[in-house]
Motif scaffolding. Structure first.
Motif, PDB file in Angstrom:
ATOM      1  N   VAL A 292     -54.088 -44.677  25.914  1.00 22.65           N
ATOM      2  CA  VAL A 292     -55.394 -45.642  26.376  1.00 22.65           C
ATOM      3  C   VAL A 292     -54.782 -46.962  25.868  1.00 22.65           C
ATOM      4  O   VAL A 292     -54.518 -47.501  24.885  1.00 22.65           O
TER       5      VAL A 292
ATOM      6  N   GLN B 128     -60.743 -46.841  30.772  1.00 27.88           N
ATOM      7  CA  GLN B 128     -60.548 -46.757  29.614  1.00 27.88           C
ATOM      8  C   GLN B 128     -61.493 -45.417  29.060  1.00 27.88           C
ATOM      9  O   GLN B 128     -61.145 -44.456  28.307  1.00 27.88           O
TER      10      GLN B 128
ATOM     11  N   ARG C 104     -60.236 -41.299  27.974  1.00 27.94           N
ATOM     12  CA  ARG C 104     -60.834 -40.900  26.815  1.00 27.94           C
ATOM     13  C   ARG C 104     -61.629 -39.371  27.081  1.00 27.94           C
ATOM     14  O   ARG C 104     -61.828 -38.877  26.255  1.00 27.94           O
TER      15      ARG C 104
END
Lengths: 441, 175
Positions: free
Chosen positions: B84, B107, B111
């Motif tokens: 990330v 982002q 995740r």
């Protein structure tokens, strides 16, 4: 942005333009994968077939490859080099086909006689009473006391190719009980007496007794596979206590009688019951074992052994012409000799049964001219064995175990089937996992 | 394999390349990884092109392969790992004028678990139904539902400004 799709589209639009795609490389990669996959599939296939072939004995108890002489289906044309452990015991079918031999197995969990096919398959002979089962030279016939117990056991000859059983209701073990103080059958045959087949496998010669005889006691009988029975009675020339040793010719049989000096041999015409020739063996040992005294198939030699002293060698005497009775040769007794048990004569050799539990080489048969042609898994507890002469003359059956290990008796040679099965199981699991992963792609 | 079959494959790739590239980017979050993923996917489609063409479903098969590759972590065993990071340079230049929302969504996507990303891409970008998504991913419809619910919840948590106005869409049939 009114929806997640718009967000995602907005996120991926520009980077998507930057992703370079090589169609040529993708196509070439696909073709390489395709070729590789085919190669792997072929390799897996070959491996699976190989392992299945090696694992087959676990299911069928034997892996036998086609042999050149299999066309002669009515004769046992080969013998098994290896008697593998029996995982699933089954009864001998009435029409099993020609057999190579019969093996006695003795273990704390089992005892009895098992028939052996030329390929090494073993079946339990369920209805044999006692210990003595004799097999004809061609492997087609068995003769034994057939019955679950002493009272109902009659001598019978089976034809393993047709399933026909010829029962001799007048011949039994001679069992009596309170209701029958005298045996119901007339003739007596012990389950511990040997039987001698003629070369044509059409008749068997064996010792009999007669319960009702007062003067002319019965010495032996010749039983035909067609159900015929010829009784040979004792006479002045064929005294009581004479024991059968085999066939001199198609019409004459031989007896041997222990005397104070030397054993005497009598040749008897089966058709007349008369002694046609007699001679003495030039043997300092007056005692002759009922199990090992036997004539060669051509009637030219007679073999004896004094069983009362374990170290006494086997002796081979001439049985023809002016030299009849002269000693031709001696042979030491193998240390793992199985006894009491009949030897097997072929046209070229004499074979003696050995006890696989005694020696460390797993042997169940010893060839007088050298070698141990048949070995058995120690777990079988194989002891006494008798073999069809034609089977031994035909050489070993080409089995996978025989090809791999010959007559070795190592741990691996007796457990390779289990190892193969384990490998096959692992391969199957591997193939299953591989197939699952491939399906996911 | 004759030339005509190869031409069919090439034509199909040209027609679908942008869609596949975008989906790959959404699954990986990285242009280079997306290139590798698309290339690997096309190689596998080419490997089974005959069969795929016979079944008449090259698009579905390509998505199935691509998503399963991404889920199975085909790149996890290789030299590069998912990271990330900030928007990466593409061919030496920065992503121009990336809105804040775009960065936040990227982002947030990275995740998620690979399977959650795959479910979101198939359901909300490729417009596959829950049943079709379950079939393509080799799982049950209830798994797709639960993965979707968890993924959306996590996106809302990670990028509340971007997805504040987003509601779960009703079931959409494949166009």
């Amino acid at each position: 942005m009114s929806s997640l799709r718009d967000h995602l589209d907005d996120l991926a639009r520009d980077p998507g333009h930057d992703v370079r795609i090589d169609v040529e490389a993708a196509w070439s990669s696909g073709q390489r994968r395709r070729a590789g996959r085919r190669m792997r599939t072929a390799a897996f296939g070959v491996a699976a077939v190989a392992i299945a072939a090696t694992s087959l004995p676990l299911a069928s108890e034997v892996t036998s490859m086609p042999s050149s002489a299999d066309g002669d289906a009515q004769v046992a044309s080969h013998y098994p080099q290896r008697l593998d452990y029996v995982y699933r015991d089954s009864s001998l079918p009435a029409d099993s086909g020609p057999l190579a031999g019969v093996v006695q197995r003795s273990h704390e969990d089992f005892f009895g006689s098992w028939a052996v096919s030329p390929g090494g398959r073993m079946w339990r002979i369920e209805d044999v009473y006692g210990e003595s089962v004799s097999i004809s030279p061609d492997g087609v016939h068995l003769v034994y006391l057939k019955g679950k117990n002493a009272a109902d056991a009659n001598l019978a000859i089976t034809d393993q190719t047709t399933g026909h059983v010829t029962r001799f209701d007048e011949i039994s073990l001679g069992a009596t009980d309170a209701q029958h103080p005298e045996p119901r059958e007339r003739y007596f045959h012990s389950d511990q007496m040997p039987a001698f087949w003629n070369a044509g496998s059409s008749a068997v010669f064996l010792q009999l007794g007669d319960y009702r005889a007062r003067r002319d006691t019965v010495a032996a009988g010749v039983l035909g596979t067609d159900g015929s029975m010829t009784i040979i009675r004792n006479s002045r020339d064929l005294p009581s206590g004479s024991q059968p040793v085999g066939w001199f010719s198609t019409t004459t049989v031989g007896f041997v009688k222990e005397t104070k000096s030397a054993p005497r041999v009598m040749e008897v015409d089966v058709r007349t019951g008369r002694v046609t020739r007699t001679f003495a063996l030039h043997d300092p040992e007056p005692f002759v074992s009922q199990w090992y005294a036997s004539l060669s198939p051509d009637g030219n030699e007679i073999m004896t052994r004094n069983e009362s002293e374990g170290s006494q060698p086997f002796r081979f005497f001439s049985a023809r012409g002016s030299g009849a009775g002269s000693l031709r040769t001696k042979m030491p007794v193998p240390s793992d000799l199985s006894g009491p048990c009949q030897p097997t004569w072929t046209s070229t050799d004499v074979y003696l049964p050995t006890d696989s539990n005694t020696g460390d080489n797993g042997s169940v048969l010893y060839r007088v001219n050298g070698g141990h042609p048949i070995v058995a898994d120690p777990r079988l507890g194989a002891g006494c064995s008798v073999w069809a002469a034609r089977a031994l003359e035909g050489g070993p059956e080409r089995t996978l175990g025989g090809l791999l290990f010959g007559t070795d008796s190592t741990w691996l040679s007796w457990h390779w089937r289990e190892l193969s099965a384990a490998l096959a199981a692992l391969l199957a699991v591997g193939l299953g996992v591989g197939a699952f992963r491939i399906r996911r792609r | 394999m004759n030339t005509g079959v190869r031409q069919d494959f090439e034509s199909w790739v040209h027609a679908r390349s942008q869609t596949l590239a975008r989906s790959a980017y959404l699954l990986t979050g990285d242009v280079h990884l997306a290139e590798d993923l698309v290339q690997e996917t096309l190689g596998r489609v080419a490997q089974h092109w005959d069969r795929v063409l016979r079944k008449g479903s090259p698009n579905a098969y390509a998505h199935q392969v691509m998503n399963n590759l991404a889920i199975d972590g085909w790149r996890r065993r290789s030299r590069r790992l998912y990271e990330v990071t900030a928007p990466e340079a593409v061919d030496g230049r920065s992503v121009p004028d990336s809105p804040v929302e775009r960065v936040a969504l990227r982002q947030a996507l990275l995740r998620l678990t690979p399977k959650q990303r795959a479910v979101l891409v198939l359901r909300f970008y490729e417009d596959y139904t829950e049943v079709q998504t379950a079939h393509l991913l080799g799982c049950s419809t209830s798994t797709v539902k639960s993965q979707t619910r968890h993924a959306l919840q996590r996106l809302r948590d990670l990028a509340p400004d971007v997805l504040a106005e987003f509601d779960d869409r009703p079931e959409v049939a494949l166009p």
